[in-house]
Design an enzyme around this catalytic site. Structure first.
Site, PDB file in Angstrom:
ATOM      1  N   GLU A  25      -3.627   6.003   1.475  1.00  0.00           N
ATOM      2  CA  GLU A  25      -3.396   4.609   1.837  1.00  0.00           C
ATOM      3  C   GLU A  25      -4.565   4.154   2.697  1.00  0.00           C
ATOM      4  O   GLU A  25      -4.902   4.804   3.690  1.00  0.00           O
ATOM      5  CB  GLU A  25      -2.077   4.493   2.593  1.00  0.00           C
ATOM      6  CG  GLU A  25      -1.699   3.083   2.966  1.00  0.00           C
ATOM      7  CD  GLU A  25      -0.292   2.987   3.529  1.00  0.00           C
ATOM      8  OE1 GLU A  25      -0.030   2.017   4.268  1.00  0.00           O
ATOM      9  OE2 GLU A  25       0.540   3.872   3.237  1.00  0.00           O
ATOM     10  N   LYS A  84       0.818  -1.218   0.000  1.00  0.00           N
ATOM     11  CA  LYS A  84       0.000   0.000   0.000  1.00  0.00           C
ATOM     12  C   LYS A  84       0.850   1.265   0.000  1.00  0.00           C
ATOM     13  O   LYS A  84       0.604   2.192  -0.772  1.00  0.00           O
ATOM     14  CB  LYS A  84      -0.923   0.012   1.223  1.00  0.00           C
ATOM     15  CG  LYS A  84      -1.958  -1.080   1.277  1.00  0.00           C
ATOM     16  CD  LYS A  84      -2.873  -0.926   2.475  1.00  0.00           C
ATOM     17  CE  LYS A  84      -2.192  -1.198   3.800  1.00  0.00           C
ATOM     18  NZ  LYS A  84      -1.769  -2.595   3.979  1.00  0.00           N
ATOM     19  N   THR A  85       1.820   1.303   0.891  1.00  0.00           N
ATOM     20  CA  THR A  85       2.625   2.521   1.028  1.00  0.00           C
ATOM     21  C   THR A  85       3.389   2.815  -0.255  1.00  0.00           C
ATOM     22  O   THR A  85       3.424   3.963  -0.723  1.00  0.00           O
ATOM     23  CB  THR A  85       3.600   2.381   2.214  1.00  0.00           C
ATOM     24  OG1 THR A  85       2.849   2.245   3.421  1.00  0.00           O
ATOM     25  CG2 THR A  85       4.504   3.604   2.323  1.00  0.00           C
TER      26      THR A  85
END
Length: 463
Positions: free
Chosen positions: A165, A121-122
């Site tokens: 995110e 995600k990051t």
């Protein structure tokens, strides 16, 4: 033009303001003109960055840190019920807002793009933030990690896009209503909150149901859990776009060619081939970049422009981040803490530095995760030439009887790994210096404070 302050958030107080998710929301509110205050357990670069934005930050948690005129108190799921500032908020009648609700409020009136998945995600959110900024679109964004320096995890932009995110760990991503949602992968994790993969699937399915009518879901065509989720989806309120190397992918990855610590990626999108560079090694990061490409184009950004702009992404802190080199030994930092992430990063380093010896310094994260996945963590460490395993980083959890890093060490030895348990963090730099030789790579790995050891290792290697 981006909207202003959400109602009732003009004087927010954050408990745990230095955390990755909390600090980003606090920064955006400060940039929108809010009088931000908060507290954190310790001094940190994130805290200093917030003070530079005008925030008032207290160290430690005490009732009198909360001002009587605070408009709300913002908390994360990590804040315990007996926190003195939380108790004072109740006594004063100050509303308590979960960080996910605060982030959702910041996205109101914009075009939200939410990135979800068990892993990646990051990185994917960062890729989008950098690429869209490079194209002059000035997006707002909130990321779970810093791009290049303290405080770079969030930005209040003047553009209409908000990239966020979306965290599944505590189901907080159910609060968002994105125009475009990305699901990179779906695996069982966060065992304190999810009892089974079925619960994980249900949670991600709820998230997809939050996409606005006429919006787009971008989802992996390769990851088994993501494919299973796609098969479960019903209704026609969103457009589904798949990406990956599978023959049936809508955005098809034609090739990923390693080039040292970079990769050249070629994709087929809407009948047109695009080739661009990803400035971090590993096939999984190439897939993240293609997810970013597919989701950005779903918002109307021209694919050719976005593909070129993705080449300007140079990484995010703690995601295979080169910390430095001393005595011919490179030290790289990785946030990997789930076995799938560990395997992917170890494979990526192997592929990027063929012939080099790989030494891993691993810190298990959370007792619950170590209990459930310690054997798989140990098996992953067999990909390194030698490993040091630290004690479990507890984060928000209390110890669980019988759960220690020995679960990882024993599994690693059973898999044939050269592994050593280290119970004194202060001894790690000396141990690594005694093991490392010119040409070796040292990978510090985990979601806890193992990241602090990279500079210490480099200092010791320089002696």
């Amino acid at each position: 033009m981006a909207p202003g302050l959400p109602a009732a958030m003009d004087r927010p107080h954050f408990i745990g303001i230095g955390g990755a998710g909390m600090s980003g929301i606090a920064k955006i509110l400060a940039q929108r003109g809010a009088a931000v205050a908060g507290s954190d357990a310790r001094e940190s670069a994130a805290v200093e960055a917030l003070r530079a934005q005008g925030a008032t930050v207290h160290l430690g948690h005490a009732a009198d840190h909360l001002a009587e005129d605070a408009s709300c108190v913002v908390v994360s799921s990590a804040i315990r019920a007996d926190n003195p500032e939380l108790a004072r908020a109740a006594a004063l009648g100050i509303p308590v807002v979960h960080r996910s609700d605060a982030l959702a409020a910041l996205m109101d009136g914009l075009r939200p793009l939410a990135v979800a998945g068990t892993h990646g995600k990051t990185t994917t959110t960062s890729m989008l933030a950098v690429a869209l900024t490079t194209l002059g679109l000035d997006p707002s964004y909130a990321i779970g990690g810093d791009l290049d320096g303290p405080g770079s995890n969030a930005h209040h932009g003047t553009g209409e896009i908000f990239v966020a995110e979306a965290d599944e760990s505590d189901r907080s991503f159910h609060k968002y209503a994105p125009e475009v949602a990305v699901i990179l992968n779906v695996e069982l994790d966060h065992h304190a909150n999810y009892a089974s993969i079925e619960e994980i699937h249900d949670s991600f399915e709820t998230f997809t149901g939050r996409i606005i009518d006429g919006g787009t879901l971008v989802v992996s065509a390769d990851h088994p859990g993501a494919r299973d989720l796609t098969r479960r989806l019903t209704g026609e309120h969103v457009r589904v776009v798949t990406y990956g190397e599978s023959a049936d992918a809508d955005v098809r990855i034609r090739s990923v060619v390693p080039q040292g610590l970079r990769s050249e990626v070629t994709v087929l999108l809407d009948g047109t081939e695009h080739t661009f560079t990803v400035s971090v090694p590993g096939r999984h990061y190439a897939h993240n970049a293609v997810a970013a490409l597919a989701s950005g184009t779903a918002l109307g950004v021209p694919a050719a422009d976005l593909a070129t702009a993705l080449g300007s992404y140079t990484g995010v802190q703690r995601r295979l981040q080169l910390k430095g080199e001393q005595g011919g030994v490179q030290v790289i930092d990785s946030y990997a803490h789930h076995p799938s992430e560990m395997t992917a990063d170890l494979d990526a380093i192997r592929g990027a530095a063929a012939g080099s010896r790989l030494l891993a310094v691993f810190q298990p994260h959370l007792f619950s995760r170590t209990r459930e996945l310690g054997a798989e963590m140990g098996a992953a460490l067999a990909l390194a030439d030698a490993s040091l395993v630290l004690d479990v980083y507890p984060a928000r959890e209390d110890p669980i009887p019988g759960v220690t890093s020995d679960l990882v060490v024993d599994a690693a030895r059973a898999a044939g790994a050269d592994v050593q348990a280290v119970h004194d963090r202060g001894a790690v730099a000396e141990l690594v210096a005694g093991m490392a030789k010119p040409g070796d790579l040292v990978l510090t790995m985990g979601a806890g404070d193992v990241t602090d050891l990279g500079p210490r290792i480099l200092d010791r290697l320089a002696q």
